[in-house]
Design a protein around this motif. Structure first.
Motif, mmCIF file in Angstrom:
data_model
loop_
_atom_site.group_PDB
_atom_site.id
_atom_site.type_symbol
_atom_site.label_atom_id
_atom_site.label_comp_id
_atom_site.label_asym_id
_atom_site.label_seq_id
_atom_site.Cartn_x
_atom_site.Cartn_y
_atom_site.Cartn_z
ATOM 1 N N UNK A 51 1.025 -1.252 0.076
ATOM 2 C CA UNK A 51 -0.153 -0.035 -0.140
ATOM 3 C C UNK A 51 0.756 1.383 0.030
ATOM 4 N N UNK A 52 0.639 2.287 -0.920
ATOM 5 C CA UNK A 52 1.385 3.422 -0.882
ATOM 6 C C UNK A 52 2.745 3.448 -1.733
ATOM 7 N N UNK A 53 2.943 2.359 -2.245
ATOM 8 C CA UNK A 53 4.509 2.107 -2.610
ATOM 9 C C UNK A 53 4.353 2.422 -4.073
ATOM 10 N N UNK A 54 5.479 2.992 -4.813
ATOM 11 C CA UNK A 54 5.731 3.383 -6.012
ATOM 12 C C UNK A 54 6.384 2.199 -6.914
ATOM 13 N N UNK A 55 6.601 2.619 -8.298
ATOM 14 C CA UNK A 55 7.371 1.919 -8.991
ATOM 15 C C UNK A 55 8.784 1.711 -8.788
ATOM 16 N N UNK A 56 9.418 0.767 -8.738
ATOM 17 C CA UNK A 56 10.805 0.766 -8.219
ATOM 18 C C UNK A 56 11.012 0.459 -6.796
ATOM 19 N N UNK A 57 10.105 0.407 -6.068
ATOM 20 C CA UNK A 57 10.243 0.283 -4.507
ATOM 21 C C UNK A 57 10.167 -1.117 -4.454
ATOM 22 N N UNK A 135 9.621 -11.092 -0.166
ATOM 23 C CA UNK A 135 10.294 -9.862 -0.784
ATOM 24 C C UNK A 135 9.835 -9.302 -1.980
ATOM 25 N N UNK A 136 9.311 -8.390 -2.277
ATOM 26 C CA UNK A 136 8.519 -7.937 -3.711
ATOM 27 C C UNK A 136 9.225 -6.584 -3.954
ATOM 28 N N UNK A 137 9.030 -6.378 -5.391
ATOM 29 C CA UNK A 137 9.573 -5.327 -6.006
ATOM 30 C C UNK A 137 8.608 -4.763 -6.941
ATOM 31 N N UNK A 138 8.188 -3.365 -6.750
ATOM 32 C CA UNK A 138 7.207 -2.945 -7.697
ATOM 33 C C UNK A 138 7.490 -2.623 -9.147
ATOM 34 N N UNK A 139 7.070 -3.306 -10.272
ATOM 35 C CA UNK A 139 7.506 -3.377 -11.556
ATOM 36 C C UNK A 139 6.657 -2.162 -12.297
#
Ligand code: ZN
Length: 161
Positions: A51-57, A135-139
């Motif tokens: 929630x609230x994260x951006x691309x690349x986070x 562990x996740x990365x927002x693409x």
């Protein structure tokens, strides 16, 4: 810059490990996971972390069973004759199936083991009772279409109706 909020379609690369550090699931080497945020497409604890994260986070989340796949409950896995699955069924452990009770209510079941003549099925998700380490990365983040919102899931990668 867009951030992850309810009704966004979110793409993530992720690795899921258990308490022992064993990799249970990962998008490594394949397409990212694409899901509709806020629709329960992924476990609650992961949605909260994103929630609230951006691309690349990148996020790391430790998710307890109550925000994951629940605690294990109920009777132990039950045997079902293989014949009940029809001719030459393709069955493997971990596979999800949908069963119907005498009243026609549908319920999800998971195959625990496949034996010669019978199959052991459990109503607990295979990861019930597990603490999940993500562990996740927002693409990617985009707006959902009206149809996706109506269906409560993403239309992509061959999911077309
Ligand atoms: Zn749909």
């Amino acid at each position: 810059m867009s951030t992850i909020t309810e009704n966004k379609v979110v793409s993530i690369h992720y690795t899921l490990k258990n308490d022992a550090g064993e990799v249970l699931d990962s998008s490594d080497g394949s397409e990212p996971l694409v899901y509709l945020h806020g629709a329960g497409n992924v476990v609650l604890g992961l949605e909260k972390a994103l929630e609230g994260k951006s691309i690349g986070d990148s996020v790391s989340a430790i998710v307890s069973p109550d925000e994951g796949y629940g605690e294990r409950s109920g009777p132990p896995p039950q045997p079902v004759p293989k014949a009940a699955f029809g001719p030459a069924p393709v069955l493997h452990p971990g596979m999800a199936i949908v069963a119907e009770d005498q009243q026609g209510n549908q319920m999800p079941l998971w195959i625990v083991a496949v034996e010669d003549a019978q199959v052991l099925v459990d109503h607990n998700h295979p990861l019930a009772g597990e603490t999940l380490h993500f562990d996740a990365e927002v693409v990617d983040i985009r707006e959902a279409t009206e149809q996706e919102l109506a269906h409560g899931h993403v239309h992509a990668h061959g999911h077309d109706h």
